[in-house]
Design an enzyme around this catalytic site. Structure first.
Site, PDB file in Angstrom:
ATOM      1  NE  ARG A 141     -34.193 -17.519  42.222  1.00  0.00           N
ATOM      2  CZ  ARG A 141     -33.085 -17.686  41.525  1.00  0.00           C
ATOM      3  NH1 ARG A 141     -32.138 -16.775  41.589  1.00  0.00           N
ATOM      4  NH2 ARG A 141     -32.920 -18.757  40.792  1.00  0.00           N
ATOM      5  NE  ARG A 151     -34.660 -17.841  37.305  1.00  0.00           N
ATOM      6  CZ  ARG A 151     -33.365 -17.667  37.445  1.00  0.00           C
ATOM      7  NH1 ARG A 151     -32.910 -16.584  38.051  1.00  0.00           N
ATOM      8  NH2 ARG A 151     -32.515 -18.555  36.983  1.00  0.00           N
ATOM      9  NE  ARG A 159     -30.746 -22.593  37.075  1.00  0.00           N
ATOM     10  CZ  ARG A 159     -31.436 -21.946  38.015  1.00  0.00           C
ATOM     11  NH1 ARG A 159     -32.612 -22.392  38.401  1.00  0.00           N
ATOM     12  NH2 ARG A 159     -30.956 -20.848  38.557  1.00  0.00           N
TER      13      ARG A 159
HETATM   14  P1  AP5 Z   1     -29.802 -14.808  43.709  1.00  0.00           P
HETATM   15  O1  AP5 Z   1     -29.141 -13.524  44.042  1.00  0.00           O
HETATM   16  O2  AP5 Z   1     -31.081 -14.772  42.936  1.00  0.00           O
HETATM   17  O3  AP5 Z   1     -28.747 -15.835  43.036  1.00  0.00           O
HETATM   18  P2  AP5 Z   1     -28.082 -15.847  41.601  1.00  0.00           P
HETATM   19  O4  AP5 Z   1     -26.654 -16.202  41.771  1.00  0.00           O
HETATM   20  O5  AP5 Z   1     -28.405 -14.591  40.853  1.00  0.00           O
HETATM   21  O6  AP5 Z   1     -28.830 -17.114  41.013  1.00  0.00           O
HETATM   22  P3  AP5 Z   1     -29.528 -17.407  39.626  1.00  0.00           P
HETATM   23  O7  AP5 Z   1     -30.350 -18.654  39.853  1.00  0.00           O
HETATM   24  O8  AP5 Z   1     -30.259 -16.216  39.094  1.00  0.00           O
HETATM   25  O9  AP5 Z   1     -28.317 -17.718  38.725  1.00  0.00           O
HETATM   26  P4  AP5 Z   1     -28.269 -18.489  37.436  1.00  0.00           P
HETATM   27  O10 AP5 Z   1     -26.899 -18.199  37.051  1.00  0.00           O
HETATM   28  O11 AP5 Z   1     -28.634 -19.922  37.499  1.00  0.00           O
HETATM   29  O12 AP5 Z   1     -29.478 -17.861  36.548  1.00  0.00           O
HETATM   30  P5  AP5 Z   1     -29.510 -16.869  35.301  1.00  0.00           P
HETATM   31  O13 AP5 Z   1     -30.753 -16.088  35.405  1.00  0.00           O
HETATM   32  O14 AP5 Z   1     -28.217 -16.175  35.136  1.00  0.00           O
HETATM   33  O15 AP5 Z   1     -30.043 -15.601  45.097  1.00  0.00           O
HETATM   34  C1  AP5 Z   1     -30.693 -16.859  45.139  1.00  0.00           C
HETATM   35  C2  AP5 Z   1     -31.600 -16.921  46.398  1.00  0.00           C
HETATM   36  O16 AP5 Z   1     -30.778 -16.896  47.570  1.00  0.00           O
HETATM   37  C3  AP5 Z   1     -32.559 -15.712  46.550  1.00  0.00           C
HETATM   38  O17 AP5 Z   1     -33.771 -16.155  47.097  1.00  0.00           O
HETATM   39  C4  AP5 Z   1     -31.807 -14.768  47.517  1.00  0.00           C
HETATM   40  O18 AP5 Z   1     -32.715 -13.951  48.266  1.00  0.00           O
HETATM   41  C5  AP5 Z   1     -31.048 -15.765  48.388  1.00  0.00           C
HETATM   42  N1  AP5 Z   1     -29.751 -15.256  48.854  1.00  0.00           N
HETATM   43  C6  AP5 Z   1     -28.877 -14.450  48.167  1.00  0.00           C
HETATM   44  N2  AP5 Z   1     -27.761 -14.224  48.900  1.00  0.00           N
HETATM   45  C7  AP5 Z   1     -27.927 -14.913  50.072  1.00  0.00           C
HETATM   46  C8  AP5 Z   1     -27.108 -15.073  51.245  1.00  0.00           C
HETATM   47  N3  AP5 Z   1     -25.894 -14.507  51.336  1.00  0.00           N
HETATM   48  N4  AP5 Z   1     -27.584 -15.857  52.255  1.00  0.00           N
HETATM   49  C9  AP5 Z   1     -28.818 -16.458  52.150  1.00  0.00           C
HETATM   50  N5  AP5 Z   1     -29.635 -16.324  51.086  1.00  0.00           N
HETATM   51  C10 AP5 Z   1     -29.195 -15.571  50.047  1.00  0.00           C
HETATM   52  O19 AP5 Z   1     -29.613 -17.892  34.078  1.00  0.00           O
HETATM   53  C11 AP5 Z   1     -30.789 -18.611  33.797  1.00  0.00           C
HETATM   54  C12 AP5 Z   1     -30.626 -19.386  32.486  1.00  0.00           C
HETATM   55  O20 AP5 Z   1     -30.425 -18.465  31.389  1.00  0.00           O
HETATM   56  C13 AP5 Z   1     -29.408 -20.342  32.414  1.00  0.00           C
HETATM   57  O21 AP5 Z   1     -29.704 -21.596  32.970  1.00  0.00           O
HETATM   58  C14 AP5 Z   1     -29.195 -20.410  30.885  1.00  0.00           C
HETATM   59  O22 AP5 Z   1     -30.143 -21.254  30.274  1.00  0.00           O
HETATM   60  C15 AP5 Z   1     -29.492 -18.990  30.434  1.00  0.00           C
HETATM   61  N6  AP5 Z   1     -28.291 -18.117  30.432  1.00  0.00           N
HETATM   62  C16 AP5 Z   1     -28.122 -16.960  31.138  1.00  0.00           C
HETATM   63  N7  AP5 Z   1     -26.911 -16.422  30.888  1.00  0.00           N
HETATM   64  C17 AP5 Z   1     -26.307 -17.242  29.991  1.00  0.00           C
HETATM   65  C18 AP5 Z   1     -25.026 -17.230  29.357  1.00  0.00           C
HETATM   66  N8  AP5 Z   1     -24.125 -16.259  29.606  1.00  0.00           N
HETATM   67  N9  AP5 Z   1     -24.727 -18.244  28.510  1.00  0.00           N
HETATM   68  C19 AP5 Z   1     -25.613 -19.232  28.239  1.00  0.00           C
HETATM   69  N10 AP5 Z   1     -26.835 -19.312  28.826  1.00  0.00           N
HETATM   70  C20 AP5 Z   1     -27.181 -18.324  29.698  1.00  0.00           C
END
Ligand code: AP5
Ligand code: ZN
Length: 217
Positions: free
Chosen positions: A127, A161, A172
């Site tokens: 990504r 990231r 994670r």
């Molecule tokens: P993408 O769409 O970016 O995936 P995503 O599910 O959004 O993944 P994230 O890594 O952003 O999720 P996350 O939950 O770990 O992170 P967050 O920012 O929420 O797709 C991923 C890749 O695959 C891309 O390159 C895309 O192009 C590709 N792709 C997509 N669909 C595809 C398909 N169908 N086929 C092939 N390729 C595909 O959280 C980060 C951190 O913030 C956490 O670790 C935590 O520390 C904190 N945090 C955030 N929210 C909370 C909460 N509610 N509570 C506590 N801590 C929190």
């Protein structure tokens, strides 16, 4: 309509939320993006969250719930929103229902993006995003049409990231398994959960999501 995207890191929550946001005129609320903005600003919240995020750990419930509560009270959220990355614990899920009910609102549907674990690490390590407009790409599945140039804004600057390193992704995924996956029965019990095959190409995942939304009225 108020929607939740649930699913492991890299499942495609951000990718699909952005598509729904445009198609349905809903607001995407990514708690991960909000936290990264706080870290970049060097705010108190950002300073509390930074080390935990880099270690792949969830930030404390109280911090994230307060942040989310403020966000969904904003005028742009009144027509409907898509939660991307919240709730992540049972306490967050319960608190969300309580805060929405106090306002006469509710979650209409919870879309669970189901993706096998061995696919996730590769997706995340491939990504990258546009440094200017935030458009997400993937080296293998979704590169820009013109190499090195953002499709959306033409910028030539991209970034990755800090928590997308392999060892952090392992953490994670552990947090997801231990704290987030146990929320699924909470939404299943109340008939709001729709499972979507997140392993299909992105456009086919969108089609499954649209069918699930129609199904849930
Ligand atoms: P993408 O769409 O970016 O995936 P995503 O599910 O959004 O993944 P994230 O890594 O952003 O999720 P996350 O939950 O770990 O992170 P967050 O920012 O929420 O797709 C991923 C890749 O695959 C891309 O390159 C895309 O192009 C590709 N792709 C997509 N669909 C595809 C398909 N169908 N086929 C092939 N390729 C595909 O959280 C980060 C951190 O913030 C956490 O670790 C935590 O520390 C904190 N945090 C955030 N929210 C909370 C909460 N509610 N509570 C506590 N801590 C929190
Ligand atoms: Zn761009």
């Amino acid at each position: 309509m108020n929607i939740i995207f649930l699913g492991p890191p890299g499942a495609g929550k951000g990718t699909q939320s952005k598509i729904l946001e445009e198609r349905h005129g809903l607001v995407q609320i990514s708690t991960g993006d909000m936290l990264r903005a706080e870290v970049a600003r060097g705010s108190d919240v950002g300073n509390q969250a930074k080390a935990l995020m880099v270690a792949g750990k969830l930030v404390p419930d109280a911090l994230i719930i307060a942040m989310l509560k403020d966000r969904i009270a904003q005028p742009d959220c009144q027509k409907g929103f898509i939660l991307d990355g919240f709730p992540r614990t049972l306490a967050q899920a319960e608190e969300l229902d309580t805060m929405l009910a106090a306002d006469g609102k509710s979650i209409d549907v919870v879309l669970f993006l189901d993706v096998d674990e061995e696919i996730l690490a590769d997706r995340i390590s491939g990504r990258f995003t546009c440094a200017k407009c935030g458009q997400t790409y993937n080296e293998a599945s979704n590169p820009p049409a013109k190499e090195g140039e953002c499709d959306a804004c033409g910028s030539h600057e991209f970034k990755r990231r800090a928590d997308d390193k392999r060892e952090t992704v392992v953490e994670r995924l552990k947090e997801y398994r231990n704290l987030t996956a146990p929320i699924l029965p909470f939404y299943e019990k109340t008939g709001r959960l729709r499972k979507v095959n997140g392993m299909l190409p992105a456009a086919e995942v969108t089609a499954e999501i649209e069918a699930a939304l129609e199904d849930s009225g």
